[in-house]
Write a protein that holds these residues in place. Structure first.
Motif, PDB file in Angstrom:
ATOM      1  N   TRP A   1       0.861  -1.191   0.000  1.00  0.00           N
ATOM      2  CA  TRP A   1       0.000   0.000   0.000  1.00  0.00           C
ATOM      3  C   TRP A   1       0.892   1.235   0.000  1.00  0.00           C
ATOM      4  O   TRP A   1       1.867   1.311   0.770  1.00  0.00           O
ATOM      5  N   PHE A   2       0.534   2.176  -0.829  1.00  0.00           N
ATOM      6  CA  PHE A   2       1.276   3.420  -0.961  1.00  0.00           C
ATOM      7  C   PHE A   2       0.309   4.597  -0.868  1.00  0.00           C
ATOM      8  O   PHE A   2      -0.909   4.415  -1.007  1.00  0.00           O
ATOM      9  N   ARG A   3       0.861   5.755  -0.656  1.00  0.00           N
ATOM     10  CA  ARG A   3       0.023   6.952  -0.683  1.00  0.00           C
ATOM     11  C   ARG A   3       0.815   8.117  -1.254  1.00  0.00           C
ATOM     12  O   ARG A   3       2.045   8.147  -1.175  1.00  0.00           O
ATOM     13  N   GLN A   4       0.083   9.047  -1.816  1.00  0.00           N
ATOM     14  CA  GLN A   4       0.716  10.238  -2.371  1.00  0.00           C
ATOM     15  C   GLN A   4      -0.152  11.450  -2.080  1.00  0.00           C
ATOM     16  O   GLN A   4      -1.297  11.521  -2.521  1.00  0.00           O
ATOM     17  N   ALA A   5       0.411  12.372  -1.324  1.00  0.00           N
ATOM     18  CA  ALA A   5      -0.263  13.628  -1.012  1.00  0.00           C
ATOM     19  C   ALA A   5       0.137  14.675  -2.051  1.00  0.00           C
ATOM     20  O   ALA A   5       1.202  14.552  -2.673  1.00  0.00           O
ATOM     21  N   PRO A   6      -0.680  15.692  -2.238  1.00  0.00           N
ATOM     22  CA  PRO A   6      -0.355  16.734  -3.221  1.00  0.00           C
ATOM     23  C   PRO A   6       1.010  17.354  -2.962  1.00  0.00           C
ATOM     24  O   PRO A   6       1.324  17.739  -1.831  1.00  0.00           O
TER      25      PRO A   6
ATOM     26  N   ILE B   1      -2.279  -4.145   7.896  1.00  0.00           N
ATOM     27  CA  ILE B   1      -2.513  -4.758   6.594  1.00  0.00           C
ATOM     28  C   ILE B   1      -2.882  -6.218   6.787  1.00  0.00           C
ATOM     29  O   ILE B   1      -2.372  -6.896   7.697  1.00  0.00           O
ATOM     30  N   SER B   2      -3.774  -6.715   5.938  1.00  0.00           N
ATOM     31  CA  SER B   2      -4.162  -8.113   6.004  1.00  0.00           C
ATOM     32  C   SER B   2      -4.560  -8.569   4.600  1.00  0.00           C
ATOM     33  O   SER B   2      -4.884  -7.743   3.743  1.00  0.00           O
ATOM     34  N   ARG B   3      -4.545  -9.877   4.399  1.00  0.00           N
ATOM     35  CA  ARG B   3      -4.913 -10.388   3.095  1.00  0.00           C
ATOM     36  C   ARG B   3      -5.771 -11.624   3.241  1.00  0.00           C
ATOM     37  O   ARG B   3      -5.656 -12.383   4.204  1.00  0.00           O
ATOM     38  N   ASP B   4      -6.627 -11.840   2.245  1.00  0.00           N
ATOM     39  CA  ASP B   4      -7.462 -13.031   2.151  1.00  0.00           C
ATOM     40  C   ASP B   4      -7.308 -13.531   0.728  1.00  0.00           C
ATOM     41  O   ASP B   4      -7.972 -13.029  -0.189  1.00  0.00           O
ATOM     42  N   ASN B   5      -6.444 -14.504   0.544  1.00  0.00           N
ATOM     43  CA  ASN B   5      -6.174 -14.985  -0.814  1.00  0.00           C
ATOM     44  C   ASN B   5      -7.409 -15.623  -1.448  1.00  0.00           C
ATOM     45  O   ASN B   5      -7.605 -15.533  -2.659  1.00  0.00           O
TER      46      ASN B   5
ATOM     47  N   ALA C   1      -9.228 -12.889  -2.727  1.00  0.00           N
ATOM     48  CA  ALA C   1      -8.376 -12.057  -3.583  1.00  0.00           C
ATOM     49  C   ALA C   1      -8.407 -10.593  -3.156  1.00  0.00           C
ATOM     50  O   ALA C   1      -8.507  -9.680  -3.989  1.00  0.00           O
ATOM     51  N   THR C   2      -8.307 -10.375  -1.850  1.00  0.00           N
ATOM     52  CA  THR C   2      -8.333  -9.016  -1.341  1.00  0.00           C
ATOM     53  C   THR C   2      -7.193  -8.782  -0.349  1.00  0.00           C
ATOM     54  O   THR C   2      -6.765  -9.699   0.356  1.00  0.00           O
ATOM     55  N   VAL C   3      -6.732  -7.553  -0.321  1.00  0.00           N
ATOM     56  CA  VAL C   3      -5.781  -7.099   0.679  1.00  0.00           C
ATOM     57  C   VAL C   3      -6.344  -5.822   1.286  1.00  0.00           C
ATOM     58  O   VAL C   3      -6.614  -4.866   0.557  1.00  0.00           O
ATOM     59  N   ASP C   4      -6.539  -5.823   2.577  1.00  0.00           N
ATOM     60  CA  ASP C   4      -7.145  -4.686   3.253  1.00  0.00           C
ATOM     61  C   ASP C   4      -6.111  -3.893   4.040  1.00  0.00           C
ATOM     62  O   ASP C   4      -5.092  -4.434   4.480  1.00  0.00           O
ATOM     63  N   LEU C   5      -6.420  -2.623   4.232  1.00  0.00           N
ATOM     64  CA  LEU C   5      -5.607  -1.759   5.073  1.00  0.00           C
ATOM     65  C   LEU C   5      -6.547  -1.081   6.069  1.00  0.00           C
ATOM     66  O   LEU C   5      -7.338  -0.217   5.688  1.00  0.00           O
ATOM     67  N   GLN C   6      -6.471  -1.529   7.311  1.00  0.00           N
ATOM     68  CA  GLN C   6      -7.267  -0.915   8.377  1.00  0.00           C
ATOM     69  C   GLN C   6      -6.497   0.280   8.917  1.00  0.00           C
ATOM     70  O   GLN C   6      -5.360   0.131   9.377  1.00  0.00           O
ATOM     71  N   MET C   7      -7.120   1.445   8.865  1.00  0.00           N
ATOM     72  CA  MET C   7      -6.457   2.681   9.287  1.00  0.00           C
ATOM     73  C   MET C   7      -7.199   3.270  10.477  1.00  0.00           C
ATOM     74  O   MET C   7      -8.369   3.631  10.353  1.00  0.00           O
ATOM     75  N   ASN C   8      -6.531   3.351  11.596  1.00  0.00           N
ATOM     76  CA  ASN C   8      -7.099   3.900  12.819  1.00  0.00           C
ATOM     77  C   ASN C   8      -6.368   5.169  13.236  1.00  0.00           C
ATOM     78  O   ASN C   8      -5.257   5.443  12.764  1.00  0.00           O
ATOM     79  N   SER C   9      -6.981   5.918  14.115  1.00  0.00           N
ATOM     80  CA  SER C   9      -6.371   7.146  14.647  1.00  0.00           C
ATOM     81  C   SER C   9      -5.861   8.040  13.519  1.00  0.00           C
ATOM     82  O   SER C   9      -4.727   8.530  13.544  1.00  0.00           O
ATOM     83  N   LEU C  10      -6.708   8.240  12.536  1.00  0.00           N
ATOM     84  CA  LEU C  10      -6.294   9.008  11.366  1.00  0.00           C
ATOM     85  C   LEU C  10      -6.021  10.466  11.715  1.00  0.00           C
ATOM     86  O   LEU C  10      -6.697  11.061  12.559  1.00  0.00           O
ATOM     87  N   GLU C  11      -5.040  11.012  11.027  1.00  0.00           N
ATOM     88  CA  GLU C  11      -4.594  12.391  11.231  1.00  0.00           C
ATOM     89  C   GLU C  11      -4.699  13.148   9.910  1.00  0.00           C
ATOM     90  O   GLU C  11      -4.686  12.532   8.839  1.00  0.00           O
ATOM     91  N   PRO C  12      -4.809  14.464   9.974  1.00  0.00           N
ATOM     92  CA  PRO C  12      -4.856  15.236   8.715  1.00  0.00           C
ATOM     93  C   PRO C  12      -3.671  14.931   7.799  1.00  0.00           C
ATOM     94  O   PRO C  12      -3.825  14.983   6.560  1.00  0.00           O
ATOM     95  N   GLU C  13      -2.532  14.590   8.387  1.00  0.00           N
ATOM     96  CA  GLU C  13      -1.344  14.263   7.594  1.00  0.00           C
ATOM     97  C   GLU C  13      -1.509  12.967   6.794  1.00  0.00           C
ATOM     98  O   GLU C  13      -0.679  12.664   5.928  1.00  0.00           O
TER      99      GLU C  13
END
Length: 128
Positions: free
Chosen positions: A36-41, A70-74, A77-89
């Motif tokens: 998993w990757f991310r790109q901010a402006p 991160i977790s996967r279920d082959n 055919a999915t890979v999930d990203l659970q995101m907690n305590s999210l910040e504006p950054e």
């Protein structure tokens, strides 16, 4: 043909949670490491998490360690990203990526140059 599709993005308040999903099509997920990757402006693409094809090894960037999982279920055919305590950054477009590995592997990598196929991305905005 390897196809990846992300979903689950949206607008969330600081401190909230989101769960992103990466659905794979056209290939056998169990033979691929996923990142998993991310790109901010205005910023470079950042590798934030990776999971091995063996499902035995994961890696996280320091910026998300302890908050994202991160977790996967082959079978699904999915890979999930659970995101907690999210910040504006954490606001960015989030992408999943795949790289074929030899057999059942513990290979993980946060470097974008190591990945072969990419999804189109899903926007995550953290704002009050």
């Amino acid at each position: 043909q390897v196809q990846l599709a992300e979903s689950g993005g949206g607008l969330v308040q600081p401190g909230g949670s989101l769960r992103l999903s990466c659905v794979a099509a056209g290939f056998t997920l169990e033979y691929f490491a996923i990142g998993w990757f991310r790109q901010a402006p205005g910023k470079e693409r950042e590798g934030i998490s990776s999971i091995s094809s063996s499902n035995l090894r994961t890696d996280y960037a320091d910026s998300v360690k302890g908050r994202f999982t991160i977790s996967r279920d082959n079978a699904k055919a999915t890979v999930d990203l659970q995101m907690n305590s999210l910040e504006p950054e954490d606001t960015a477009v989030y992408y999943c990526a795949a790289v074929h590995v030899a057999g059942y592997s513990d290979y993980v990598t946060l470097s974008s140059k190591n990945y072969e196929s990419w999804g189109q991305g899903t926007q995550v905005t953290v704002s009050s």
